[in-house]
Enzyme design. Structure first.
Site, short mmCIF file in Angstrom:
data_model
loop_
_atom_site.label_atom_id
_atom_site.label_comp_id
_atom_site.label_asym_id
_atom_site.label_seq_id
_atom_site.Cartn_x
_atom_site.Cartn_y
_atom_site.Cartn_z
N HIS A 2 -4.30 -8.68 3.74
CA HIS A 2 -5.94 -8.93 3.60
C HIS A 2 -6.39 -9.75 4.91
CE1 HIS A 2 -6.91 -7.77 -0.79
NE2 HIS A 2 -6.41 -6.69 -0.09
N ARG A 49 -0.42 -2.02 -6.93
CA ARG A 49 -0.82 -3.14 -6.05
C ARG A 49 -1.57 -4.26 -6.73
NH1 ARG A 49 -1.68 -4.37 -0.76
NH2 ARG A 49 -3.67 -4.83 0.34
N HIS A 79 -2.00 2.41 -6.35
CA HIS A 79 -2.81 1.18 -6.01
C HIS A 79 -3.14 0.29 -7.46
CE1 HIS A 79 -4.82 0.04 -2.22
NE2 HIS A 79 -5.98 -0.46 -3.06
N LYS A 118 -2.61 -2.31 7.24
CA LYS A 118 -3.90 -1.79 7.82
C LYS A 118 -4.49 -2.75 8.93
CE LYS A 118 -8.15 -0.44 5.14
NZ LYS A 118 -8.70 -0.55 3.75
N TYR A 172 -10.02 -10.30 -6.95
CA TYR A 172 -8.78 -10.65 -8.03
C TYR A 172 -9.41 -12.00 -9.03
CZ TYR A 172 -6.45 -7.07 -5.75
OH TYR A 172 -6.18 -5.77 -5.16
N ARG A 232 0.72 -1.26 0.05
CA ARG A 232 0.09 -0.02 -0.01
C ARG A 232 0.71 1.08 0.05
NH1 ARG A 232 -2.41 -3.54 3.84
NH2 ARG A 232 -4.22 -4.15 3.36
#
Length: 307
Positions: free
Chosen positions: A275, A252, A249, A180, A284, A145
């Site tokens: 994630h 990414r 992004h 995150k 994806y 990120r």
């Protein structure tokens, strides 16, 4: 808890206990300011589900996207879960409130050819160009990120003045990032990116002035800001002749899509991206199916369109 301002107490907890990033904290602060506006002086624990549904309807009518409304409700829901442990409440007023459904959009990713064009584009041998090339390679190699990349230090540092949040580990060819939701992970760095990082590290000393620890420095010697990195990525893509709007992004997404296409291992991609839930990674698979469908359409004799 600060009884006069539970929002301030909650934000303090997020900052000091959960150690959320400044960017994430700004998001929570904005959404909880909206909650206080909704309350209009009433105690937050007295709000009901009908208040929340009214707020959702007004926001939607005002043009706020379904995704933004869902993000707002998520922030409110988490706040009320925390508040319910500290004050008496009949129920979490956001628990049953849902955002309106929005159009499902897939993340944009570069084709493998465009990604290679961008990475292999000729660049000057200046300090700034070597830094920018290392940024590109690291984004695409490791799927970081933007906030994770700018937080990187040159290596792990623990002193009385500074403790690394995230760092580059060149000997082990990996980065250690605090991502995150307070989730820490190690991500491997590919050979091309390592070569680019070594080339940058060889000249990085020319930019060292104010921050001796940051991996990526501006010409003024500060840790590069997210906006500056975003602008540099876009500029390099334009110079390389990539027609689409390329930002961190997108790189990414490209990393995740290309790894999934090659490996088919969704769980591995989930871990690499950081994630918390496999659901976030499953988007994806739709991109991967689009790729397979294009291959099928171009290769299968019964799928080819007649002229």
């Amino acid at each position: 808890m600060n009884a006069a301002d539970p929002v301030a107490a909650y934000l303090s907890m997020l900052e000091h206990e959960r150690r959320l990033s400044a960017h994430t904290l700004r998001g929570y602060t904005h959404e909880l300011d909206e909650l206080k506006k909704l309350a209009n002086g009433r105690a937050l624990e007295t709000l009901a589900a009908s208040d929340m549904r009214g707020a959702v309807s007004r926001a939607h009518a005002g043009g706020l996207t379904a995704r933004s409304i869902a993000h707002r409700l998520s922030a409110w829901r988490a706040f009320y879960r925390w508040l319910a442990e500290r004050v008496e409440m009949a129920a979490n007023p956001v628990a049953t409130v849902r955002a309106p459904k929005g159009a499902k959009t897939l993340p944009k990713a570069l084709s493998v050819d465009d990604a290679n064009t961008l990475m292999e584009a000729p660049h000057a041998n200046t300090t700034e160009a070597l830094r920018d090339h290392a940024i590109l390679e690291l984004f695409y190699s490791s799927g970081l990120r933007l906030s994770e990349l700018v937080s990187l230090d040159i290596f792990e540092i623990k002193t009385k003045d500074h403790e690394s949040v995230s760092w580059l580990d060149l000997p082990n060819t990996e980065v250690n990032v605090f991502g995150k939701g307070g989730k820490r992970r190690k991500v491997p760095v590919g050979r091309k990116a390592i070569d680019a990082l070594r080339a940058w590290m060889d000249v990085r000393g020319e930019f060292v002035k104010l921050d001796p620890y940051a991996l990526f420095l501006s010409v003024r010697g500060n840790r590069m800001s997210p906006n500056v990195v975003r602008d540099r990525v876009k500029r390099m893509a334009l110079l390389a002749g990539i027609p689409s709007n390329v930002h961190p992004h997108v790189l990414r997404h490209s990393f995740a899509t290309h790894v999934l296409q090659s490996s088919g291992d969704l769980r591995a991609v989930q871990e690499l991206l950081g994630h918390a839930s496999i659901t976030a990674t499953q988007v994806y698979t739709s991109l991967d199916f689009q790729h397979l469908a294009r291959v099928y359409d171009s290769a299968h004799p019964r799928a080819k369109k007649r002229d």
